[in-house]
Write a protein that holds these residues in place. Structure first.
Motif, short mmCIF file in Angstrom:
data_model
loop_
_atom_site.label_atom_id
_atom_site.label_comp_id
_atom_site.label_asym_id
_atom_site.label_seq_id
_atom_site.Cartn_x
_atom_site.Cartn_y
_atom_site.Cartn_z
N ILE A 30 52.63 58.43 96.10
CA ILE A 30 51.69 57.47 96.69
C ILE A 30 50.89 58.16 97.79
CG2 ILE A 30 51.46 55.24 97.83
CD1 ILE A 30 52.74 54.96 95.12
N ASP A 31 49.59 57.85 97.83
CA ASP A 31 48.77 58.28 98.96
C ASP A 31 48.92 57.24 100.07
OD1 ASP A 31 47.48 60.69 98.97
OD2 ASP A 31 45.84 60.04 97.69
N VAL A 41 44.94 51.12 101.91
CA VAL A 41 46.08 50.57 101.16
C VAL A 41 46.81 51.72 100.46
CG1 VAL A 41 46.79 49.01 99.32
CG2 VAL A 41 44.85 48.41 100.80
N PRO A 42 48.14 51.82 100.58
CA PRO A 42 48.88 52.84 99.83
C PRO A 42 48.60 52.72 98.33
CG PRO A 42 50.29 51.81 101.48
CD PRO A 42 49.03 51.01 101.44
N THR A 43 48.26 53.83 97.70
CA THR A 43 47.80 53.81 96.31
C THR A 43 48.40 54.98 95.54
OG1 THR A 43 45.70 52.85 97.07
CG2 THR A 43 45.75 53.74 94.82
N PRO A 44 48.89 54.75 94.31
CA PRO A 44 49.40 55.85 93.50
C PRO A 44 48.32 56.91 93.26
CG PRO A 44 49.90 53.73 92.50
CD PRO A 44 48.96 53.45 93.61
N ARG A 45 48.73 58.14 93.07
CA ARG A 45 47.76 59.21 92.79
C ARG A 45 48.22 60.00 91.56
NH1 ARG A 45 50.64 61.46 97.23
NH2 ARG A 45 51.65 63.46 96.73
N GLY A 46 47.33 60.83 91.08
CA GLY A 46 47.64 61.68 89.93
C GLY A 46 47.11 61.16 88.62
N GLY A 47 46.29 60.11 88.65
CA GLY A 47 45.79 59.53 87.41
C GLY A 47 44.81 60.42 86.66
N ILE A 206 44.68 53.41 91.14
CA ILE A 206 45.28 54.75 91.12
C ILE A 206 44.17 55.74 91.47
CG2 ILE A 206 44.85 55.15 88.66
CD1 ILE A 206 47.60 56.62 88.59
N PHE A 207 44.55 56.82 92.14
CA PHE A 207 43.60 57.86 92.50
C PHE A 207 43.65 59.00 91.48
CE2 PHE A 207 44.13 56.65 97.24
CZ PHE A 207 43.24 55.60 97.07
N MET A 208 42.60 59.78 91.46
CA MET A 208 42.48 60.89 90.52
C MET A 208 43.45 62.02 90.85
SD MET A 208 38.97 62.90 89.50
CE MET A 208 38.18 61.40 88.91
N GLY A 209 43.53 62.38 92.13
CA GLY A 209 44.37 63.50 92.54
C GLY A 209 43.70 64.83 92.29
N ASP A 210 44.27 65.89 92.86
CA ASP A 210 43.69 67.23 92.74
C ASP A 210 43.64 67.72 91.30
OD1 ASP A 210 43.43 67.17 95.44
OD2 ASP A 210 44.94 68.69 95.88
N ALA A 211 44.63 67.32 90.49
CA ALA A 211 44.65 67.76 89.09
C ALA A 211 43.39 67.32 88.36
CB ALA A 211 45.89 67.22 88.39
N GLY A 212 42.96 66.09 88.61
CA GLY A 212 41.78 65.56 87.93
C GLY A 212 40.48 66.03 88.53
#
Length: 337
Positions: A30-31, A41-47, A206-212
């Motif tokens: 989570i970010d 707002v805390p949000t999942p990342r890595g999408g 969900i966030f994109m994250g560095d991978a995306g």
């Protein structure tokens, strides 16, 4: 068959993002908002992994069907996978900046080997053959593009909207300009991003994250070089279409360098971040990016393809208002407390 395939790519991206969101929530990936965040707002990342998988799984099939040369497939598959894995590891822990940078250059060199390096460029009517210097500049270009895409992925939906606008804009100009053989790959990338955007559109789930984000940066760069091998003016087209991100990130970097900041440290001093705080929401800024792309940058890119406007001149015309806009929204300035 092509349209059915595009629908499948959107569906795969959509469902994979849903699964990644459940995974991130279960594993507490989570970010958490902090002083340098643009969200509250805390949000999942890595999408963004959904974009990576959807696009890379399609690439070999496109090569088998002769929609893309095998050399281009290997360039994008190897570089894209390398950058995505590096970003995924960084999303789940922390990799020192020097090792990330080394990985970025390695991926860029791999891709340039398969693409043949940097083709001849046109600059105000002159043809430039840069030889080995061009290959070095191309490596730095790819590394900068993948990093700036990471920097610009700071508010809901902005990186997804930019990629979709650039890819679909390029597809339209390829079709109008008679470059049909180049259409399929950016169209597939746009579809892969589209399935993810459903979950990333403001307010993001969900966030994109560095991978995306890093993956999108290097693939968009490779699409521009691939196009330049077909026609040198198409490199200018891509640089124009990506103008919002290139200008904001570059102006911000230059102003921070001049101030002596540690540019590798996280911050929120991009123009789009100041704008999102000014308006109190992400949606108006993300939609403004789409409007600029559609009504300012796309017509200028079209002038290069359809009316043979000099690419360098069109780029200057495109960028000057964007630079002024970046300065207007305090790109690179210290945030007032």
């Amino acid at each position: 068959m092509v349209w059915q395939g595009l629908v499948v790519i959107v569906a795969v991206s959509f469902l994979t993002t849903w699964l990644l969101r459940r995974y991130a929530l279960a594993r507490s990936i989570i970010d958490i908002p902090n002083a340098r965040s643009s969200h509250t707002v805390p949000t999942p990342r890595g999408g963004g992994v959904a974009i990576v998988l959807s696009f890379l799984l399609a690439l070999p099939l496109l090569a088998i069907a002769d929609f893309v040369p095998w050399s281009t497939m290997w360039a994008m598959l190897g570089a894209g996978m390398g950058i995505a894995v590096l970003g995924f590891l960084d999303d789940h822990g922390h990799i020192a900046a020097r090792w990330r940078l080394l990985g970025h250059f390695a991926a860029s060199i791999w891709a340039l080997y398969w693409l043949g390096g940097l083709p001849a460029l046109t600059f105000f009517g002159f043809k430039l053959e840069l030889a080995w210097l061009g290959h070095v500049l191309a490596a730095f270009y790819l590394v900068w593009l993948l990093n700036l895409y990471n920097f610009m992925d700071g508010i809901d939906g902005i990186a997804s909207v930019e990629a979709i606008c650039a890819c679909l804009g390029a597809c339209l100009l390829y079709w109008l300009g008679g470059f049909d053989s180049l259409i399929v790959v950016p169209l597939v990338l746009a579809m892969a991003v589209g399935g993810f955007l459903y979950w990333n559109f403001p307010p993001a789930r969900i966030f994109m994250g560095d991978a995306g984000s890093g993956f999108l940066g290097i693939i968009l760069g490779l699409l521009s070089l691939q196009a330049a091998w077909t026609s040198p003016k198409l490199l200018w087209v891509w640089l124009i279409l990506l103008g919002v991100f290139i200008v904001d990130a570059t102006v911000t970097l230059i102003r921070r360098l001049l101030r002596g900041d540690k540019v590798y440290e996280a911050h929120r001093s991009h123009a789009y971040q100041f704008a999102s705080r000014q308006y109190g929401r992400h949606l108006p800024v993300t939609m403004a990016v789409a409007v600029i792309n559609l009504f300012w940058l796309l017509p200028l890119a079209a002038s290069v393809v359809l009316w043979n406007m000099d690419g360098a001149l069109a780029l200057i015309v495109a960028y000057v208002p964007l630079v002024l806009l970046a300065v207007r929204f305090h790109a690179g300035e210290l945030e007032k407390t």
